[in-house]
Design a protein around this motif. Structure first.
Motif, mmCIF file in Angstrom:
data_model
loop_
_atom_site.group_PDB
_atom_site.id
_atom_site.type_symbol
_atom_site.label_atom_id
_atom_site.label_comp_id
_atom_site.label_asym_id
_atom_site.label_seq_id
_atom_site.Cartn_x
_atom_site.Cartn_y
_atom_site.Cartn_z
ATOM 1 N N ASP A 27 0.865 -1.172 0.000
ATOM 2 C CA ASP A 27 0.000 0.000 0.000
ATOM 3 C C ASP A 27 0.904 1.225 0.000
ATOM 4 N N GLY A 28 1.227 1.703 -1.197
ATOM 5 C CA GLY A 28 2.150 2.835 -1.313
ATOM 6 C C GLY A 28 3.525 2.450 -0.815
ATOM 7 N N ASP A 29 4.026 3.187 0.167
ATOM 8 C CA ASP A 29 5.370 2.917 0.688
ATOM 9 C C ASP A 29 5.347 2.006 1.912
ATOM 10 N N GLN A 30 4.233 1.286 2.104
ATOM 11 C CA GLN A 30 4.130 0.355 3.223
ATOM 12 C C GLN A 30 3.726 -1.035 2.741
ATOM 13 N N ILE A 31 4.114 -2.018 3.542
ATOM 14 C CA ILE A 31 3.619 -3.377 3.398
ATOM 15 C C ILE A 31 2.673 -3.596 4.572
ATOM 16 N N VAL A 32 1.455 -3.973 4.264
ATOM 17 C CA VAL A 32 0.453 -4.227 5.294
ATOM 18 C C VAL A 32 0.385 -5.733 5.515
ATOM 19 N N CYS A 33 0.501 -6.130 6.766
ATOM 20 C CA CYS A 33 0.474 -7.537 7.156
ATOM 21 C C CYS A 33 -0.756 -7.746 8.031
ATOM 22 N N MET A 34 -1.652 -8.626 7.586
ATOM 23 C CA MET A 34 -2.859 -8.928 8.342
ATOM 24 C C MET A 34 -2.751 -10.335 8.931
ATOM 25 N N VAL A 35 -2.695 -10.381 10.248
ATOM 26 C CA VAL A 35 -2.634 -11.646 10.970
ATOM 27 C C VAL A 35 -3.928 -11.737 11.765
ATOM 28 N N GLY A 36 -4.892 -12.472 11.227
ATOM 29 C CA GLY A 36 -6.231 -12.438 11.812
ATOM 30 C C GLY A 36 -6.766 -11.023 11.657
ATOM 31 N N SER A 37 -7.189 -10.407 12.758
ATOM 32 C CA SER A 37 -7.674 -9.026 12.702
ATOM 33 C C SER A 37 -6.587 -8.021 13.065
ATOM 34 N N THR A 38 -5.379 -8.507 13.365
ATOM 35 C CA THR A 38 -4.270 -7.625 13.723
ATOM 36 C C THR A 38 -3.588 -7.103 12.473
ATOM 37 N N ARG A 39 -3.402 -5.787 12.429
ATOM 38 C CA ARG A 39 -2.784 -5.126 11.278
ATOM 39 C C ARG A 39 -1.415 -4.614 11.680
ATOM 40 N N LEU A 40 -0.387 -5.131 11.011
ATOM 41 C CA LEU A 40 0.979 -4.650 11.207
ATOM 42 C C LEU A 40 1.402 -3.968 9.916
ATOM 43 N N THR A 41 2.228 -2.959 10.014
ATOM 44 C CA THR A 41 2.728 -2.293 8.811
ATOM 45 C C THR A 41 4.236 -2.152 8.898
ATOM 46 N N TYR A 42 4.869 -2.352 7.759
ATOM 47 C CA TYR A 42 6.320 -2.234 7.639
ATOM 48 C C TYR A 42 6.640 -1.347 6.443
ATOM 49 N N GLN A 43 7.764 -0.674 6.496
ATOM 50 C CA GLN A 43 8.197 0.107 5.347
ATOM 51 C C GLN A 43 8.435 -0.838 4.171
ATOM 52 N N ALA A 44 7.922 -0.498 3.002
ATOM 53 C CA ALA A 44 8.038 -1.364 1.829
ATOM 54 C C ALA A 44 9.489 -1.574 1.415
ATOM 55 N N ARG A 45 10.343 -0.608 1.684
ATOM 56 C CA ARG A 45 11.745 -0.758 1.313
ATOM 57 C C ARG A 45 12.418 -1.898 2.073
ATOM 58 N N ALA A 46 11.761 -2.420 3.110
ATOM 59 C CA ALA A 46 12.311 -3.540 3.877
ATOM 60 C C ALA A 46 12.557 -4.748 2.986
ATOM 61 N N ILE A 47 11.775 -4.912 1.933
ATOM 62 C CA ILE A 47 11.944 -6.061 1.044
ATOM 63 C C ILE A 47 13.344 -6.057 0.435
ATOM 64 N N ASP A 48 13.701 -4.974 -0.223
ATOM 65 C CA ASP A 48 15.019 -4.895 -0.864
ATOM 66 C C ASP A 48 16.143 -4.750 0.157
ATOM 67 N N ASP A 49 15.900 -3.966 1.214
ATOM 68 C CA ASP A 49 16.940 -3.769 2.234
ATOM 69 C C ASP A 49 17.283 -5.078 2.931
ATOM 70 N N LEU A 50 16.268 -5.859 3.292
ATOM 71 C CA LEU A 50 16.516 -7.143 3.963
ATOM 72 C C LEU A 50 17.245 -8.095 3.023
ATOM 73 N N HIS A 51 16.827 -8.148 1.777
ATOM 74 C CA HIS A 51 17.503 -9.027 0.823
ATOM 75 C C HIS A 51 18.979 -8.654 0.691
ATOM 76 N N GLU A 52 19.264 -7.364 0.583
ATOM 77 C CA GLU A 52 20.659 -6.919 0.460
ATOM 78 C C GLU A 52 21.451 -7.276 1.714
ATOM 79 N N TRP A 53 20.876 -7.065 2.888
ATOM 80 C CA TRP A 53 21.570 -7.399 4.134
ATOM 81 C C TRP A 53 21.859 -8.899 4.199
ATOM 82 N N LEU A 54 20.877 -9.715 3.822
ATOM 83 C CA LEU A 54 21.094 -11.164 3.826
ATOM 84 C C LEU A 54 22.190 -11.553 2.836
#
Length: 133
Positions: A27-54
């Motif tokens: 959703d724009g610059d965020q990744i929305v994570c729905m676990v049941g009714s719980t909504r967590l949000t992470y910065q979308a850049r985490a995808i590429d940043d985490l991959h690079e760190w790994l």
């Protein structure tokens, strides 16, 4: 791939042990994570940043998932996702009180996107970057 990563067609994922299903979407610059009714949000850049760190780690890294209120084990994906030395200088999670569990929910998304190899044991799972993603 299950889902296209939109709110109307989210990625349908399972936690590394396979015990729980959840969805994620961009959703724009965020990744929305729905676990049941719980909504967590992470910065979308985490995808590429985490991959690079790994990639820089050069091998297997423990996930180390932990709630925001609990300390993260050093050297784990969870610790990196909240470290002042990561590219965003702290938490990738954006919703205070719900910023943790980075090590539980982001690696399966990277696996779904073909960026990492992820273990699926009952506990102590690890992740590593694939050479070409």
């Amino acid at each position: 791939m299950a889902g296209s990563g939109t709110e109307s067609d989210p990625w349908v994922l399972r936690t590394p042990p396979g015990s729980s299903e959840y969805t994620m979407y961009r959703d724009g610059d965020q990744i929305v994570c729905m676990v049941g009714s719980t909504r967590l949000t992470y910065q979308a850049r985490a995808i590429d940043d985490l991959h690079e760190w790994l990639r820089q780690q050069g091998g297997w890294v423990l996930l180390g998932a932990a709630d925001e209120q609990k300390p993260a084990t050093e050297g784990t994906v969870e610790a990196w996702g909240r470290s002042e030395s990561n590219p965003v200088g702290g938490w990738y999670g954006t919703r205070k009180g719900y910023r943790g569990r980075f090590g539980m929910y982001l690696p399966p998304l990277l696996e779904e996107l073909g960026m990492v190899e992820l273990e699926h044991n009952p506990r102590n799972n690890r992740v590593r970057a694939l050479a070409q993603a």
